[in-house]
Design a protein around this motif. Structure first.
Motif, PDB file in Angstrom:
ATOM      1  N   GLU A   1       0.828  -1.203   0.000  1.00  0.00           N
ATOM      2  CA  GLU A   1       0.000   0.000   0.000  1.00  0.00           C
ATOM      3  C   GLU A   1       0.867   1.259   0.000  1.00  0.00           C
ATOM      4  O   GLU A   1       0.614   2.198  -0.770  1.00  0.00           O
ATOM      5  CB  GLU A   1      -0.937   0.014   1.206  1.00  0.00           C
ATOM      6  N   THR A   2       1.894   1.274   0.821  1.00  0.00           N
ATOM      7  CA  THR A   2       2.808   2.416   0.869  1.00  0.00           C
ATOM      8  C   THR A   2       3.500   2.601  -0.483  1.00  0.00           C
ATOM      9  O   THR A   2       3.605   3.727  -0.987  1.00  0.00           O
ATOM     10  CB  THR A   2       3.864   2.215   1.982  1.00  0.00           C
ATOM     11  N   CYS A   3       3.956   1.514  -1.057  1.00  0.00           N
ATOM     12  CA  CYS A   3       4.609   1.572  -2.366  1.00  0.00           C
ATOM     13  C   CYS A   3       3.657   2.139  -3.419  1.00  0.00           C
ATOM     14  O   CYS A   3       4.036   3.013  -4.205  1.00  0.00           O
ATOM     15  CB  CYS A   3       5.082   0.179  -2.780  1.00  0.00           C
ATOM     16  N   ALA A   4       2.419   1.661  -3.428  1.00  0.00           N
ATOM     17  CA  ALA A   4       1.442   2.119  -4.420  1.00  0.00           C
ATOM     18  C   ALA A   4       1.139   3.612  -4.245  1.00  0.00           C
ATOM     19  O   ALA A   4       1.056   4.352  -5.238  1.00  0.00           O
ATOM     20  CB  ALA A   4       0.156   1.298  -4.319  1.00  0.00           C
ATOM     21  N   LEU A   5       0.993   4.061  -2.999  1.00  0.00           N
ATOM     22  CA  LEU A   5       0.731   5.482  -2.754  1.00  0.00           C
ATOM     23  C   LEU A   5       1.917   6.342  -3.196  1.00  0.00           C
ATOM     24  O   LEU A   5       1.732   7.392  -3.827  1.00  0.00           O
ATOM     25  CB  LEU A   5       0.423   5.719  -1.275  1.00  0.00           C
ATOM     26  N   ASN A   6       3.131   5.906  -2.876  1.00  0.00           N
ATOM     27  CA  ASN A   6       4.324   6.635  -3.307  1.00  0.00           C
ATOM     28  C   ASN A   6       4.439   6.656  -4.827  1.00  0.00           C
ATOM     29  O   ASN A   6       4.801   7.675  -5.421  1.00  0.00           O
ATOM     30  CB  ASN A   6       5.585   6.030  -2.692  1.00  0.00           C
ATOM     31  N   CYS A   7       4.136   5.537  -5.451  1.00  0.00           N
ATOM     32  CA  CYS A   7       4.194   5.433  -6.908  1.00  0.00           C
ATOM     33  C   CYS A   7       3.214   6.412  -7.548  1.00  0.00           C
ATOM     34  O   CYS A   7       3.576   7.159  -8.477  1.00  0.00           O
ATOM     35  CB  CYS A   7       3.867   4.002  -7.327  1.00  0.00           C
TER      36      CYS A   7
END
Length: 96
Positions: free
Chosen positions: A52-58
């Protein structure tokens, strides 16, 4: 992919449809890129905090990049317009 517009369609409506299609294509590209980069655990239905963190940062990075490209395009467009006006004034000055 070429956009086909019915002959009886209002040009403004056709532009609105094209804008929506462009937005959807951009959105799909973003979703696919972030999914491929961030989601790699398929043994559970839950989204892991790391994913989830990766997707938001992406998504944030993609949107900032898109905004920056738009700003640069506007800057180049203004410079091009200024150059065209200067060239026209130069031609008009030579004719006088």
């Amino acid at each position: 992919m070429a956009m086909q517009v019915p002959a009886n369609m209002d040009p403004e409506q056709a532009m609105n449809i094209k804008s929506v299609k462009d937005f959807v294509a951009s959105y799909n590209k973003l979703i696919e890129a972030c999914f491929l980069d961030c989601i790699n655990e398929f043994t559970t239905r839950e989204v892991k905090a790391k994913e989830e963190t990766c997707a938001l940062n992406c998504m944030e990075k993609y949107l900032k990049m898109n905004q920056r490209i738009s700003q640069r395009f506007e800057e180049f467009q203004m410079l091009a317009n200024e150059n065209i006006l200067a060239a026209q004034k130069k031609i008009e000055g030579a004719k006088a």
